[in-house]
Design a protein around this motif. Structure first.
Motif, short mmCIF file in Angstrom:
data_model
loop_
_atom_site.label_atom_id
_atom_site.label_comp_id
_atom_site.label_asym_id
_atom_site.label_seq_id
_atom_site.Cartn_x
_atom_site.Cartn_y
_atom_site.Cartn_z
N LEU A 48 41.42 46.70 33.45
CA LEU A 48 41.12 46.42 34.86
C LEU A 48 40.61 47.67 35.57
CD1 LEU A 48 41.25 44.51 37.34
CD2 LEU A 48 43.61 45.29 37.65
N TYR A 49 41.33 48.79 35.36
CA TYR A 49 40.96 50.02 36.05
C TYR A 49 39.74 50.69 35.43
CZ TYR A 49 45.31 49.71 38.68
OH TYR A 49 46.31 49.30 39.53
N ALA A 50 39.33 50.23 34.25
CA ALA A 50 38.15 50.80 33.61
C ALA A 50 36.87 50.13 34.08
CB ALA A 50 38.26 50.67 32.09
N ALA A 51 36.99 49.04 34.84
CA ALA A 51 35.81 48.31 35.29
C ALA A 51 34.96 49.17 36.22
CB ALA A 51 36.25 47.03 36.01
N PRO A 52 33.62 49.11 36.11
CA PRO A 52 32.75 49.93 36.98
C PRO A 52 32.89 49.52 38.45
CG PRO A 52 31.47 48.35 35.69
CD PRO A 52 32.85 48.28 35.18
N THR A 53 32.97 50.53 39.33
CA THR A 53 33.17 50.26 40.76
C THR A 53 32.27 51.13 41.62
OG1 THR A 53 34.95 51.88 40.77
CG2 THR A 53 35.58 49.58 40.42
N THR A 97 35.68 52.02 48.24
CA THR A 97 37.12 51.83 48.41
C THR A 97 37.76 51.35 47.12
OG1 THR A 97 36.78 51.26 50.73
CG2 THR A 97 38.88 50.61 49.75
N LEU A 98 37.10 50.40 46.47
CA LEU A 98 37.62 49.92 45.20
C LEU A 98 37.60 51.03 44.16
CD1 LEU A 98 38.71 47.48 43.69
CD2 LEU A 98 36.35 46.82 43.14
N GLY A 99 36.59 51.88 44.23
CA GLY A 99 36.53 53.00 43.30
C GLY A 99 37.70 53.96 43.47
N ALA A 100 38.06 54.21 44.74
CA ALA A 100 39.20 55.11 45.00
C ALA A 100 40.49 54.51 44.46
CB ALA A 100 39.32 55.37 46.50
N LEU A 101 40.68 53.20 44.69
CA LEU A 101 41.89 52.54 44.18
C LEU A 101 41.92 52.57 42.66
CD1 LEU A 101 42.01 49.48 46.60
CD2 LEU A 101 43.56 51.44 46.57
N THR A 102 40.74 52.41 42.06
CA THR A 102 40.67 52.43 40.60
C THR A 102 41.08 53.80 40.05
OG1 THR A 102 38.96 50.75 40.56
CG2 THR A 102 39.13 52.16 38.63
N ARG A 103 40.61 54.85 40.70
CA ARG A 103 40.97 56.20 40.23
C ARG A 103 42.47 56.44 40.35
NH1 ARG A 103 36.10 57.25 42.82
NH2 ARG A 103 37.12 57.93 44.74
#
Length: 408
Positions: free
Chosen positions: A205-210, A215-221
């Motif tokens: 889930l967190y490896a998905a491109p964002t 905002t989604l990118g920050a949450l993913t990191r």
């Protein structure tokens, strides 16, 4: 030890990540290039520990007169100097005292003491007599001062509840770790075998491109970093072995975790843990006996463990409590909120013995033990004598220092 700060920080992106654990920001430990320095384990005795039954003034006849039911008999104590005696639940700390590794500071408090748990706890944790004027605690403030290498000085709060305000600082967030389990991916308790699949799913889930969603990118990191740090922390602790048994229960578990984290060298210089239940308004004697026994057994296990791992000269333990209890017992077999009390500093580097002044029960202050040592003098002694930090800039004034450390 196979894993150290460098590999831990590499696992979480060189320590740059800031996570949210238990609602608090988490800056992951210290700079791997820093050199481990002296460390302090701070134990809060929450509720107001009864100093007069911790170190009892048996030679003063007023003691038993004011406490006919709650007061200790000589056979319930351990000799210290012929005037005062230690509660016999503290037998392992008494052994440390005889080895000059336990400093007992008597009559500790502050002017015009508050009997409010909230206000007095805030005063001790902020080290301010007006504690609500700023949010930063005394240890958090210490790291915010100019010239302090905060990256080599991690603060850690262990246990349930929120981060101790004593550690809080705006610029240098402390780590709050309720338990190792709370810092790991937890599947439904009915299906513990699902943990690997859950980790794999979250990793995907967190490896998905964002890149198209900041905002989604920050949450993913944050998610990626949390997963990585969880695995590295779990691996670090799994490689650590406690050398002694700890008392059963949350307090023993928390001290054991602190020892494991100190042993794997993550740059932790201050750890805070709380032992609650000291608000003994009724049926005090048995409760207090049990609490002091937990304290003595836990501190002894922690220090024995650290010494067995070669860290005995690097770590000391200090207790504190928001106030002592009234000198006279109440009608419920307990004692109510009071003033001055005692605190302990234990460990091989400590200059053991009795410090401060034994309470004179003929000179009470509104029924309380008056303070003889301002608690900020103890803090100043620890900041400068042990942690090598400037005390005046943290405390806002100069306070007389006590000779509490044999080696620094």
């Amino acid at each position: 030890m196979a894993i150290a700060r460098r590999s831990f920080l590499q696992g979480v992106g060189l320590g740059a990540a800031s996570l949210a654990v238990d609602g608090f920001p988490l800056e992951l430990f210290a700079d791997p290039k820093s050199t481990p320095g002296p460390a302090l384990v701070l134990i809060q005795l929450a509720g107001g520990n009864d100093g007069l039954n911790t170190v009892a003034p048996l030679a003063d006849p007023r003691y038993r007169k004011l406490r006919p039911k709650v007061g200790l008999d000589p056979n319930e104590t351990l000799e210290l100097d012929g005037k005062v005696a230690l509660h016999n639940a503290l037998v392992k700390l008494h052994t440390r005292f005889k080895a000059n590794q336990l400093a007992i500071i008597q009559g500790v408090g502050y002017p015009k003491p508050s009997r409010s748990h909230f206000d007095s706890t805030a005063i001790w944790q902020m080290a301010r007599l007006e504690p609500y004027r700023e949010p930063e605690g005394w240890l958090g403030r210490a790291l915010s001062k100019k010239g302090v290498d905060a990256k080599g000085f991690a603060l850690l709060g262990v246990g349930g509840g929120s981060l101790s305000p004593a550690l809080y600082a705006k610029a240098n967030p402390a780590t709050a770790l309720s338990s190792l389990d709370a810092f790991s991916v937890q599947p439904d308790k009915k299906f513990p075998g699902d943990a690997p699949a859950l980790v794999a799913a979250l990793t995907a889930l967190y490896a998905a491109p964002t890149k198209d969603h900041p905002t989604l990118g920050a949450l993913t990191r944050v998610g990626q970093s949390a997963l990585a740090s969880s695995e590295v922390l779990k691996g670090a602790v799994s490689n650590s072995r406690s050398m002694v048994p700890y008392p059963r229960g949350p307090f023993g578990d928390q001290l054991k975790l602190i020892a494991q984290l100190l042993a794997v060298d993550l740059g932790i210089r201050v750890a805070h843990v709380t032992l609650g239940g000291f608000d003994t308004h009724a049926n005090q004697k048995r409760q207090h006996q049990n609490l002091l026994s937990q304290l003595s057994e836990g501190v002894s296990a922690l220090l024995d463990d650290l010494e067995a791992q070669g860290l005995g000269e690097r770590v000391v333990v200090m207790t504190y409590s928001e106030f002592g209890r009234r000198v006279a017992e109440n009608g419920s077999g307990g004692t109510d909120h009071g003033g001055g009390s005692v605190l302990f500093i234990a460990g091989k580097p400590v200059r053991g013995g009795l410090h401060g002044t034994a309470p004179d029960l003929s000179k009470l202050q509104d029924g309380d033990v008056p303070f003889a040592v301002d608690f900020r003098s103890v803090y100043a002694s620890v900041l400068e004598g042990w942690l090598k930090l400037d005390a005046k800039s943290v405390l806002g004034a100069s306070f007389p220092k006590l000779e509490l450390f044999a080696t620094t």
